[in-house]
Write an enzyme that holds these catalytic residues in place. Sequence first.
Site, mmCIF file in Angstrom:
data_model
loop_
_atom_site.group_PDB
_atom_site.id
_atom_site.type_symbol
_atom_site.label_atom_id
_atom_site.label_comp_id
_atom_site.label_asym_id
_atom_site.label_seq_id
_atom_site.Cartn_x
_atom_site.Cartn_y
_atom_site.Cartn_z
ATOM 1 N N ILE A 183 48.345 42.886 41.083
ATOM 2 C CA ILE A 183 48.780 43.733 42.202
ATOM 3 C C ILE A 183 47.597 44.385 42.907
ATOM 4 O O ILE A 183 47.767 45.115 43.885
ATOM 5 C CB ILE A 183 49.773 44.821 41.725
ATOM 6 C CG1 ILE A 183 49.157 45.678 40.617
ATOM 7 C CG2 ILE A 183 51.068 44.194 41.267
ATOM 8 C CD1 ILE A 183 50.077 46.810 40.171
ATOM 9 N N GLY A 184 46.400 44.110 42.432
ATOM 10 C CA GLY A 184 45.207 44.655 43.071
ATOM 11 C C GLY A 184 43.965 44.123 42.392
ATOM 12 O O GLY A 184 43.974 43.840 41.196
ATOM 13 N N GLY A 210 39.404 44.325 42.678
ATOM 14 C CA GLY A 210 38.214 44.859 43.328
ATOM 15 C C GLY A 210 36.967 44.369 42.639
ATOM 16 O O GLY A 210 37.013 43.505 41.748
ATOM 17 N N VAL A 255 43.925 44.853 38.671
ATOM 18 C CA VAL A 255 45.111 45.613 38.269
ATOM 19 C C VAL A 255 46.305 44.673 38.181
ATOM 20 O O VAL A 255 46.564 43.893 39.108
ATOM 21 C CB VAL A 255 45.403 46.746 39.281
ATOM 22 C CG1 VAL A 255 46.603 47.573 38.803
ATOM 23 C CG2 VAL A 255 44.185 47.634 39.463
ATOM 24 N N LYS A 267 44.854 48.405 34.435
ATOM 25 C CA LYS A 267 43.613 48.220 35.189
ATOM 26 C C LYS A 267 42.537 47.755 34.214
ATOM 27 O O LYS A 267 42.058 48.528 33.378
ATOM 28 C CB LYS A 267 43.210 49.530 35.864
ATOM 29 C CG LYS A 267 42.051 49.400 36.833
ATOM 30 C CD LYS A 267 41.872 50.690 37.616
ATOM 31 C CE LYS A 267 40.839 50.538 38.722
ATOM 32 N NZ LYS A 267 40.736 51.778 39.537
ATOM 33 N N ASP A 309 36.382 59.567 47.987
ATOM 34 C CA ASP A 309 36.707 58.311 48.673
ATOM 35 C C ASP A 309 38.162 58.317 49.131
ATOM 36 O O ASP A 309 38.896 57.350 48.936
ATOM 37 C CB ASP A 309 36.440 57.116 47.760
ATOM 38 C CG ASP A 309 36.353 55.803 48.543
ATOM 39 O OD1 ASP A 309 36.096 55.852 49.758
ATOM 40 O OD2 ASP A 309 36.548 54.736 47.936
#
Length: 386
Positions: A13-14, A16, A21, A36, A130
Amino acid sequence: MERLDHYELHETIGAGAMSTVYRATDTLSGKTVAVKLLHAHLSFGDPLARFQREAKALTSLHHRNIVGIHAFTTNDKNQWYSVLECVEGTNLAEFVGKERDIPSDLAAMMILELARGLAVAHAKGIVHRDLKPENILLSAEGILKISDFGLAHLWEGADLTLPGTRIGSPAYMSPEQIRGDKPTPKMDIFSLGVLFYLFLTGELPFQGKNRRETFDLVLGPPPPLPRKLMPHIPQSLSALCERMIAKDRPDRVTTADEVISLLETYLAEMGFTEVDEMSARYLSSTKNQRDTREAVRKWLLEAYFRAGKRAMEEGDPEKVVHLFRTILVLTGFSALPSSVAEDLQPTRRTTLPRRPLAWLWIGIGIGVAATLGFQVGNWLVRLWFG
């Protein structure tokens, strides 16, 4: 199905530079969570320290507007991972990309939510550093949740960033953040102000063609005031946004608690109740749920008419005009909010056309305007007085 200890990993789902994740199932509790997982080649040194710092930051934070953490651990394969609240929904970047015209008072409610989350983080000595739409999740229930504390600065611990190092996302960074100064909560206030500006106007105050140009804009003269771009925006909200993105720290809003207090006072004066509920209904209606969106619009209109009646009773014509402008925008009578203020101002000089045909068009225009004006006025009166 891939498994990580007692977690069954499903789809990604993510992803980087530091981690991936996954949506996962905790086989012990049966709950859906987000796992994560730090990339294997980063499980040492500074990258691991950053990953651990995020987990430490989240562990101490418990608030509806912050993504919660359930666990942080490693296993015998040296796989470092954190188990987070799984937020079913989208992120704020996708929402803003679709919703270009956010009503100013709903924008205020959204910033209020985020300020409450930041206040909790700041009270724990944590600066996010951030804050941007991509790092704010929007749950299916319409709740905003601050996530990704990977760049967070913990005051009680050693900072992993060397002095003078720039960290963050250029369009949302404060001047002192660009200079690499020591982190303070006012950095987050500035980023929150940039978000507020975006919500109110549909534009970023500092958006260059590249990183260097964006830095120059942040360090240069202030941007146009939100109210200059959108005259229907309340003066108090425009002024607050201006203070939040003030270039000099002494001129900037001091704390997230101050932002909360100012927004709560404004919304109360406008007669808004059940703010959290209405904000959630609006934010959860992004999938073209017409009934929900119409209910929110009706709720706003009712609040504006109540406030208008009070303003008339109190003899406050400026507020009455502002509310009238807002109603025109909300009901679609004014397609261009930025033109409403000018439409309500008398022109100083009118140059009449010389050709007879032009007089005919003027007559037709006056007739149409009078008819439309009567219909709109009649509708407003009926809506106002029930």
